[in-house]
Design a protein around this motif. Structure first.
Motif, mmCIF file in Angstrom:
data_model
loop_
_atom_site.group_PDB
_atom_site.id
_atom_site.type_symbol
_atom_site.label_atom_id
_atom_site.label_comp_id
_atom_site.label_asym_id
_atom_site.label_seq_id
_atom_site.Cartn_x
_atom_site.Cartn_y
_atom_site.Cartn_z
ATOM 1 N N VAL A 152 0.861 -1.188 0.000
ATOM 2 C CA VAL A 152 0.000 0.000 0.000
ATOM 3 C C VAL A 152 0.893 1.232 0.000
ATOM 4 C CG1 VAL A 152 -1.831 1.251 1.186
ATOM 5 C CG2 VAL A 152 -1.785 -1.248 1.280
ATOM 6 N N ARG A 168 -2.472 0.263 -4.392
ATOM 7 C CA ARG A 168 -2.405 -1.054 -3.774
ATOM 8 C C ARG A 168 -1.997 -2.065 -4.842
ATOM 9 N NH1 ARG A 168 -6.764 1.640 -1.366
ATOM 10 N NH2 ARG A 168 -6.924 1.434 0.902
ATOM 11 N N GLU A 229 -8.026 -3.505 5.072
ATOM 12 C CA GLU A 229 -7.450 -3.084 3.794
ATOM 13 C C GLU A 229 -8.332 -3.564 2.646
ATOM 14 O OE1 GLU A 229 -5.680 -1.357 2.002
ATOM 15 O OE2 GLU A 229 -4.565 -0.286 3.530
ATOM 16 N N GLY A 232 -7.490 -2.858 -3.943
ATOM 17 C CA GLY A 232 -7.164 -1.805 -4.901
ATOM 18 C C GLY A 232 -8.002 -1.803 -6.151
#
Length: 388
Positions: A152, A168, A229, A232
């Motif tokens: 990240v 990401r 998280e 992406g």
């Protein structure tokens, strides 16, 4: 979810990479966002008398929800002083609360790019799903923690105008490549710890949409999971895919209708889930009676905390919200901007947190209401500079 002429040459490659890799939120993406607004200024100063009236009970609850974040804001240049003053306001005294608000804060009506006052107000909640800490014959769907190989990159450390935007991906040699999409992770797994196992792949998808939830174990205890998280990839609403496939009408899309379709078409569920390439990873938190923690890292208050577009409404702000419940009844109250979401983008856009469990989920799942928002902002403080 921008590029200045003076830095175009060296940033051109970076911006292409952002288009491929960027995940722009700090909480899980949620559905049905309008497009990112244009360049119009969203703030129009109005008098306090322009605000719709609220009950004393809603005023008190909204104020207390906002003030609960003040320990996090004590060093904030904008909110430190208002928070210090708010600490002297008696909890149950609506007259003192009104006096504080009108003395210390100005009111700004939020407007969309085309000067529309109305925007979209949705809802979210903390679901509770059956599961296990170990894989069993029925609990076979893994809930992953953050993968060891996920990289990240916080872009605003180099480019302040890219505040809140991240890259990401995964390193292959010395090259940062896009991380696996949801379909690949579902079929091949991830290099990540498994925090829990669920019994239904739809539970995992809805857990990722909400951004937090609980897993109810066989002995009745619960494990609390929170967003950690994301892979992406852009969020794409599975409800929209069902509409595009002709499986549901747009006006009929809700969490309940999506789940009913999945139960009726189990063989097509993997196809449905692959239509959303975004994948959320979680962290295990201690269980508590408090609400889940949002992006501001304070417990959310059911009915009085909202997720917002932080480029328009900074976290920690107080917002006056006027909308309706799914049944059409009025909902007018101050709410605290304490969370964000990848699908929460726009000047007049909020996601109202409804609480934990099925009843909250029913409200959240049917919440797609028109609404208006006013930013309550400290007097004398410079207004936020929204990203284009």
């Amino acid at each position: 979810m921008t590029d200045s002429a003076s830095l175009f040459t060296r940033r051109h490659g970076l911006l292409l990479a952002i288009a491929v890799l960027a995940g722009c939120s700090t909480t899980a993406p949620r559905p049905d966002a309008p497009a990112r607004p244009g360049t119009a200024k969203p703030y129009t100063k109005v008098e306090w008398s322009a605000l719709p009236a609220v009950s004393d009970a809603d005023l008190r609850a909204g104020f207390l929800a906002w003030r609960s974040a003040c320990p996090r804001l004590k060093t904030d240049a904008v909110w430190a002083q208002p928070c210090a003053t708010a600490s002297t306001v008696a909890d149950g005294n609506p007259a003192q609360i009104r006096q504080f608000l009108q003395r210390d804060l100005d009111v700004y009506a939020l407007r969309a790019a085309d000067n529309r006052a109305d925007g979209l107000i949705t809802g979210y909640y903390e679901p509770v799903y059956s599961g296990s800490l170990t894989r069993t014959g029925t609990a076979t769907v893994p809930v992953y923690g953050t993968p060891d190989d996920l990289i990240v990159v916080q872009l605003d450390s180099l480019y302040p105008e890219l505040k809140g935007k991240r890259l990401r991906g995964r390193l292959e040699g010395k090259v940062l490549k896009p991380y696996d999409d949801a379909g690949t992770i579902a079929s091949k797994g991830a290099k990540a710890p498994v925090l829990a196992w669920l019994t239904d792949p739809m539970d995992l998808q809805l857990l990722q949409i909400q951004g937090s939830g609980r897993v109810r174990l066989a002995d009745g205890t619960q494990v609390r999971l929170a967003y950690a998280e994301q892979n992406g990839h852009p969020y794409r609403a599975i409800g929209r895919w069902l509409v595009d496939q002709g499986e549901l009408k747009k006006e009929d899309v809700s969490m309940a209708s999506i789940r009913a379709w999945a139960q009726a078409h189990p063989a097509r569920v993997p196809e449905l889930l692959r239509s959303n390439p975004s994948y959320v990873f979680f962290v295990r938190n201690p269980d508590s009676p408090e609400g889940p923690r949002g992006s501001l890292n304070v417990p959310l208050t059911a009915g009085y905390s909202v997720a917002v577009d932080r480029t328009v409404v900074p976290l920690g702000s107080l917002v006056w919200l006027s909308t309706t419940r799914p049944d059409g009844s009025a909902l007018v109250r101050p709410v605290a901007a304490q969370d964000t979401g990848g699908a929460i983008a726009g000047q007049v856009r909020a996601d109202l947190y409804w609480g934990t469990g099925d009843a909250a989920g029913d409200l959240a799942g049917h919440m797609k209401q028109a609404g208006r928002m006013w930013l309550l902002w400290p007097k004398g403080a410079a207004l936020p500079a929204p990203a284009n």
